[in-house]
Design a protein around this motif. Structure first.
Motif, PDB file in Angstrom:
ATOM      1  N   VAL A   1       0.841  -1.203   0.000  1.00 42.09           N
ATOM      2  CA  VAL A   1       0.000   0.000   0.000  1.00 42.09           C
ATOM      3  C   VAL A   1       0.871   1.246   0.000  1.00 42.09           C
ATOM      4  O   VAL A   1       0.610   2.218  -0.732  1.00 42.09           O
TER       5      VAL A   1
ATOM      6  N   ALA B   1       2.145   1.810  -3.434  1.00 42.55           N
ATOM      7  CA  ALA B   1       1.112   2.365  -4.307  1.00 42.55           C
ATOM      8  C   ALA B   1       0.893   3.852  -4.032  1.00 42.55           C
ATOM      9  O   ALA B   1       0.758   4.661  -4.958  1.00 42.55           O
TER      10      ALA B   1
ATOM     11  N   GLY C   1      -1.222   2.593  -9.910  1.00 44.70           N
ATOM     12  CA  GLY C   1      -2.361   1.778  -9.500  1.00 44.70           C
ATOM     13  C   GLY C   1      -2.162   0.294  -9.668  1.00 44.70           C
ATOM     14  O   GLY C   1      -2.893  -0.508  -9.078  1.00 44.70           O
TER      15      GLY C   1
ATOM     16  N   TRP D   1      -2.191  -2.168  -6.726  1.00 42.41           N
ATOM     17  CA  TRP D   1      -3.405  -2.670  -6.078  1.00 42.41           C
ATOM     18  C   TRP D   1      -3.679  -4.125  -6.444  1.00 42.41           C
ATOM     19  O   TRP D   1      -4.341  -4.838  -5.678  1.00 42.41           O
TER      20      TRP D   1
ATOM     21  N   SER E   1      -8.397   1.884   4.278  1.00 43.35           N
ATOM     22  CA  SER E   1      -9.300   2.533   3.325  1.00 43.35           C
ATOM     23  C   SER E   1      -9.807   3.846   3.870  1.00 43.35           C
ATOM     24  O   SER E   1      -9.798   4.883   3.179  1.00 43.35           O
TER      25      SER E   1
ATOM     26  N   LEU F   1      -7.784  -0.398  -8.706  1.00 45.28           N
ATOM     27  CA  LEU F   1      -8.282  -0.720  -7.371  1.00 45.28           C
ATOM     28  C   LEU F   1      -9.427  -1.727  -7.460  1.00 45.28           C
ATOM     29  O   LEU F   1      -9.501  -2.676  -6.674  1.00 45.28           O
TER      30      LEU F   1
ATOM     31  N   GLY G   1      -7.898  -5.049  -8.243  1.00 47.89           N
ATOM     32  CA  GLY G   1      -7.297  -5.642  -7.053  1.00 47.89           C
ATOM     33  C   GLY G   1      -8.337  -6.221  -6.118  1.00 47.89           C
ATOM     34  O   GLY G   1      -8.150  -7.304  -5.543  1.00 47.89           O
ATOM     35  N   SER G   2      -9.454  -5.516  -5.956  1.00 47.22           N
ATOM     36  CA  SER G   2     -10.549  -6.026  -5.126  1.00 47.22           C
ATOM     37  C   SER G   2     -11.115  -7.310  -5.703  1.00 47.22           C
ATOM     38  O   SER G   2     -11.459  -8.247  -4.960  1.00 47.22           O
TER      39      SER G   2
END
Length: 499
Positions: free
Chosen positions: A149, A152, A158, A161, A186, A203, A206-207
């Motif tokens: 993190v 990033a 990005g 992520w 977050s 992002l 990555g999620s």
């Protein structure tokens, strides 16, 4: 997802590869030398048993740690030393990652080496590195997520992520409290920025990666009625008040009281230093995480990985302060004293008979003593059952530690498979309907409520670990009963318990 749009980032200082790896190797060597000195921890015995029942989940945990336990004993031998190889490697990796955090936070080679030494000397790193637990690998994943993190946020790239999502997904297959870290980070990034790194498709991607990795376990939990929520509720109701009361003291003790000035300096630096503006979210994430843990009644050590980030941030100003020989000596003594205190509290250095004081601070030490003695007591009780009735007899234990010890050591003493209603063991039972003969119960000293489900019970043996260690199984009772109050299939739901 479009072209990557990120600002140029200042290159961190060169990584102090040789000294940092030397510290990590030293820690690994010490842990390896001590790994078999006491014995298995109750949780390790449970992980070994769970590893023999592979699944996408268990009522009290995701699948990763039991699978690692099974792999470790397959590759390195069925012993405490063999089982603990992954924990040792994970501990060494954490030491390297904390040094990498210091580098990511604009720390030079001296700061990186100091960060590695502080991590190696901390109680939480040594304690979780000594034995296999979900916390062992949770610490590793949390520190790695924080490093990714920070990368990033610093670079604005990005694509990092994706890596964060992959590590978070694997971390969730080990322990769900990773969600607390994700929530705290977050909220902190949204509050302090840089928010531009949250825009775009990376992002989301990555999620998606994290979701895909953890989905089989989520499916298992849903299929089984979300038992993890029941377990978490039990932990909070049983230990929540104590966890909240001891939150600050244990934060200090688990890391090291002598490192408090370092991580306070790290927090101030993250919050105030303009050069670390992209990393300011870490300063806010720590108190946010503390609030989440306190509200949930979670264990104090849940917040320690972010404290390691603050520690890493504080090593650069401390390294700059070390301009004189006397100051270097002060820091060296602080690290050495911390290492000595942490080692005594976290590692099997003392003779088992001298554990009474240490056990008051860290009960996990005492839980590694006496399991073969427990099995010896059960063997004594089993011998009281006539040989012609043993094929219909059952050994039933109060908890998974007792059952795990009997699973591990029982076959060598001619004992049958144990049964228990505790945690995952409840899913691996009940005994067959033909097992209507005597029942040999094992329960902790004073916990006589279990006997109400059985008939004609009398104590036939008592556990003595022969070291006077006041752990949970010392003086446990071995009770011989003539049978059950109702058939096993009817009785089994009443015997199941989660804490």
């Amino acid at each position: 997802m479009g072209a990557t749009n990120h600002r140029p980032a200042l290159a961190p200082a060169p990584f102090a590869v040789v000294p940092v790896l030397a510290v990590a190797a030293t820690v690994a060597a010490v842990l390896t030398a001590l790994s078999g000195r006491y014995g298995y921890h109750r949780d390790e015995l449970y992980f070994l048993a769970a590893g023999d029942h592979p699944a996408w989940g268990y009522v009290d945990q995701p699948p990763l740690t039991p699978l690692l336990a099974r792999a470790a004993t397959a590759f390195f031998g069925d012993s405490p030393a063999g089982l603990r190889v992954p924990a040792t490697l994970g501990c060494a990796a954490v030491v390297v990652l904390v040094a990498a955090l210091a580098r990511e936070l604009d720390g030079g080679r001296a700061a990186q080496l100091l960060a590695a030494c502080c991590a190696a000397a901390s109680g939480i790193v040594l304690g979780t590195g000594h034995m296999v637990s979900t916390t062992t690998f949770d610490l590793l994943f949390w520190v790695l997520i924080c490093l990714l993190v920070l990368r990033a946020l610093r670079t604005g790239d990005g694509r990092w992520w994706l890596a964060v999502g992959a590590v978070a997904g694997i971390g969730l297959l080990n322990k769900y409290v990773v969600l607390l870290l994700i929530a705290a980070l977050s909220a902190a990034v949204l509050a302090t920025g840089p928010r531009r790194t949250l825009r775009g498709g990376w992002l989301v991607a990555g999620s998606a990666v994290a979701t895909a990795v953890v989905l089989p376990n989520v499916w298992w939990q849903a299929e089984h009625g979300w038992p993890q929520l029941t377990v978490a509720e039990g932990i909070s109701s049983d230990d929540g008040a104590e966890n909240r009361l001891m939150f600050v003291p244990q934060q200090i003790v688990y890391l090291s009281p002598l490192f408090v000035p370092v991580w306070i300096a790290g927090w101030r630096r993250l919050w105030r230093d303009p050069a670390l503006r992209p990393a300011r979210a870490m300063a806010l994430a720590y108190p946010l995480l503390c609030v989440l843990v306190l509200l949930a009644g979670g264990k104090p050590y849940y917040a320690l990985p972010l404290l390691l980030v603050l520690l890493a941030a504080g090593c650069e100003p401390v390294a700059r302060w070390m301009t004189r020989t006397a100051r270097v000596a002060v820091v060296a003594v602080a690290v050495a004293v911390s290492a000595a205190m942490s080692a005594v509290v976290s590692l099997p250095l003392l003779p088992p008979g001298a554990l009474s004081v240490v056990n008051a601070v860290n009960r996990e030490q005492g839980e590694q003593i006496g399991w073969p003695a427990l099995v010896d007591a059960v063997e004594t009780g089993w011998a009281r059952i006539p040989a012609e009735r043993r094929d219909r007899a059952v050994i039933f234990t109060e908890n998974y530690g007792q059952a795990g010890a009997l699973t591990r050591y029982g076959p060598g003493r001619g004992l049958p498979r144990p049964y228990s209603g505790h945690m995952g063991y409840a899913d691996w039972g009940p005994p067959p309907g033909s097992a209507d003969g005597p029942v040999l119960l094992v329960h902790q000293d004073g916990d006589d409520g279990l006997t109400r489900h059985f008939t004609g019970c009398r104590r036939v043996a008592r556990v003595d670990n022969h070291h006077g260690v006041d752990n949970e199984e010392q003086h446990a009772a071995v009770v011989l009963c003539t049978g059950t109050t109702r058939p096993w299939p009817e009785l089994w739901p009443r015997l199941r318990h989660f804490y």
